[in-house]
Design a protein around this motif. Sequence first.
Motif, PDB file in Angstrom:
ATOM      1  N   TYR A 271      27.131  34.363  -8.993  1.00 53.31           N
ATOM      2  CA  TYR A 271      26.235  35.370  -8.407  1.00 53.31           C
ATOM      3  C   TYR A 271      24.955  34.710  -7.903  1.00 53.31           C
ATOM      4  O   TYR A 271      24.489  34.988  -6.792  1.00 53.31           O
ATOM      5  N   GLU A 272      24.376  33.849  -8.719  1.00 54.25           N
ATOM      6  CA  GLU A 272      23.135  33.177  -8.319  1.00 54.25           C
ATOM      7  C   GLU A 272      23.353  32.384  -7.031  1.00 54.25           C
ATOM      8  O   GLU A 272      22.491  32.347  -6.149  1.00 54.25           O
ATOM      9  N   PHE A 273      24.521  31.758  -6.913  1.00 53.80           N
ATOM     10  CA  PHE A 273      24.819  30.936  -5.745  1.00 53.80           C
ATOM     11  C   PHE A 273      24.985  31.792  -4.495  1.00 53.80           C
ATOM     12  O   PHE A 273      24.519  31.436  -3.410  1.00 53.80           O
ATOM     13  N   LEU A 274      25.646  32.947  -4.652  1.00 51.70           N
ATOM     14  CA  LEU A 274      26.001  33.757  -3.488  1.00 51.70           C
ATOM     15  C   LEU A 274      24.917  34.749  -3.072  1.00 51.70           C
ATOM     16  O   LEU A 274      24.793  35.066  -1.885  1.00 51.70           O
ATOM     17  N   HIS A 275      24.164  35.257  -4.029  1.00 53.23           N
ATOM     18  CA  HIS A 275      23.276  36.378  -3.731  1.00 53.23           C
ATOM     19  C   HIS A 275      21.805  36.126  -4.064  1.00 53.23           C
ATOM     20  O   HIS A 275      21.012  37.072  -4.068  1.00 53.23           O
ATOM     21  N   ARG A 276      21.454  34.874  -4.354  1.00 54.67           N
ATOM     22  CA  ARG A 276      20.040  34.559  -4.556  1.00 54.67           C
ATOM     23  C   ARG A 276      19.689  33.312  -3.749  1.00 54.67           C
ATOM     24  O   ARG A 276      19.216  32.308  -4.267  1.00 54.67           O
ATOM     25  N   THR A 277      19.903  33.424  -2.449  1.00 53.25           N
ATOM     26  CA  THR A 277      19.720  32.318  -1.519  1.00 53.25           C
ATOM     27  C   THR A 277      18.290  32.277  -0.997  1.00 53.25           C
ATOM     28  O   THR A 277      17.736  33.302  -0.586  1.00 53.25           O
ATOM     29  N   ASN A 278      17.718  31.094  -0.964  1.00 50.82           N
ATOM     30  CA  ASN A 278      16.392  30.901  -0.388  1.00 50.82           C
ATOM     31  C   ASN A 278      16.522  30.884   1.147  1.00 50.82           C
ATOM     32  O   ASN A 278      17.154  29.998   1.717  1.00 50.82           O
ATOM     33  N   VAL A 279      15.948  31.899   1.787  1.00 49.48           N
ATOM     34  CA  VAL A 279      16.019  31.992   3.253  1.00 49.48           C
ATOM     35  C   VAL A 279      14.624  31.930   3.878  1.00 49.48           C
ATOM     36  O   VAL A 279      14.421  32.386   5.003  1.00 49.48           O
ATOM     37  N   ASP A 280      13.675  31.349   3.158  1.00 53.72           N
ATOM     38  CA  ASP A 280      12.299  31.286   3.662  1.00 53.72           C
ATOM     39  C   ASP A 280      12.219  30.581   5.015  1.00 53.72           C
ATOM     40  O   ASP A 280      11.458  30.996   5.897  1.00 53.72           O
ATOM     41  N   LYS A 281      12.997  29.529   5.189  1.00 51.16           N
ATOM     42  CA  LYS A 281      12.919  28.752   6.423  1.00 51.16           C
ATOM     43  C   LYS A 281      13.365  29.589   7.625  1.00 51.16           C
ATOM     44  O   LYS A 281      12.704  29.600   8.672  1.00 51.16           O
ATOM     45  N   ALA A 282      14.485  30.302   7.472  1.00 49.81           N
ATOM     46  CA  ALA A 282      14.967  31.133   8.572  1.00 49.81           C
ATOM     47  C   ALA A 282      14.030  32.300   8.845  1.00 49.81           C
ATOM     48  O   ALA A 282      13.770  32.653   9.998  1.00 49.81           O
ATOM     49  N   LEU A 283      13.510  32.896   7.778  1.00 51.97           N
ATOM     50  CA  LEU A 283      12.553  33.993   7.972  1.00 51.97           C
ATOM     51  C   LEU A 283      11.327  33.499   8.730  1.00 51.97           C
ATOM     52  O   LEU A 283      10.771  34.200   9.579  1.00 51.97           O
ATOM     53  N   GLY A 284      10.911  32.269   8.422  1.00 47.19           N
ATOM     54  CA  GLY A 284       9.774  31.681   9.120  1.00 47.19           C
ATOM     55  C   GLY A 284      10.056  31.403  10.583  1.00 47.19           C
ATOM     56  O   GLY A 284       9.125  31.293  11.389  1.00 47.19           O
ATOM     57  N   GLU A 285      11.341  31.316  10.938  1.00 50.92           N
ATOM     58  CA  GLU A 285      11.737  31.113  12.335  1.00 50.92           C
ATOM     59  C   GLU A 285      12.175  32.417  12.988  1.00 50.92           C
ATOM     60  O   GLU A 285      12.889  32.408  13.994  1.00 50.92           O
ATOM     61  N   GLY A 286      11.782  33.538  12.378  1.00 48.02           N
ATOM     62  CA  GLY A 286      11.965  34.814  13.059  1.00 48.02           C
ATOM     63  C   GLY A 286      13.198  35.611  12.692  1.00 48.02           C
ATOM     64  O   GLY A 286      13.508  36.611  13.370  1.00 48.02           O
ATOM     65  N   LEU A 287      13.932  35.226  11.640  1.00 46.67           N
ATOM     66  CA  LEU A 287      15.118  35.989  11.259  1.00 46.67           C
ATOM     67  C   LEU A 287      14.737  37.405  10.853  1.00 46.67           C
ATOM     68  O   LEU A 287      13.848  37.616  10.039  1.00 46.67           O
TER      69      LEU A 287
END
Length: 334
Positions: A271-287
């Motif tokens: 669960y931690e692997f699939l549903h607790r992903t760090n997406v800060d980088k993509a959010l910072g690029e406008g996701l």
Amino acid sequence: MRLLVLGGTEFVGRAVVEEGVARGWDVTVFNRGTRGAVEGVETLRGDRTAPGGLDALRTGEWDVVLDTWSWAPVAVRDAAELLATRAASYVYVSSRSVYEYAIPVGADESAPVVEGSADDDQYHDRAKDYARVKAGGELAAVRAFGDRALLARAGLILGPYENIGRLPWWLNRVARGGEVLAPGPAELKLQFIDARDLAAWSLDAAARQVGGAFNLTGPIGHTTTRELLETLVRVTGADARLRWVDPDPILAAGVQPWQDLPVWVPPGDLYEFLHRTNVDKALGEGLTCRPVEETVADTWAWLRSVGGEAPQRADRAPVGLDPKVEAALLSGAA
């Protein structure tokens, strides 16, 4: 902008093609021609696994190339090398599966990746080979395009045209009505990305010449199991009653998380692997990610338009819970 999609007829590839067309871009697809094409695109034919199969790509120039290949990495290698001097950006739709399992919660794109090779010409078993071939595909894209390669390490992908069967299975199950096994915990946070949001972000980033690896899925807590299942009931309008069942009896019955009950995994390392992903980088690029209700509603509309039977990828086993197992679990939960 000139966009070349390698594939472009199924799920993510189709979403990318439709996004490009909607933007008014000049869109070209390259594929074997075994499935229907999207209107408004130029079509090139070829089989990238066959000798001379890339001949149709030996001329032409593009601003963005997008590749969703999931088999032997040599196909990515050969296409990327052929296009490297005639395309500005190469987007390879990879997967978070490339990370060595299990990575620490909160790890970013610098986390260790499984071993792969751009020159790997083998693909035998998805269960064993998927991470390796995706890692090899990344290496192939980077070898040819360097910092012009954009690696979209996607998490769980849902939305219209899904050919894995996860959201379609849930939609059809809820639409049948009656008591529906709802795997707990109800408030478990889930991450996914709509294929159309993946497409839009990838084209935006590539157009800006963004390169490098990005975890690409919704923010942590984009939805919950409760919100997702209640949205399914609301959108389908079915006479379905969710019966929440704790993970222990579900697992004791031999139910396989993710496969028998798509999307769901109980709390733990997976669960931690699939549903607790760090997406800060993509959010910072406008996701940006659309609400879960929009994904569910649009997928339901598409599913009904194709008679309720979603296409199934040949390399993936059908997902879904055996009705007899569900009935037994519901009886035990009474």
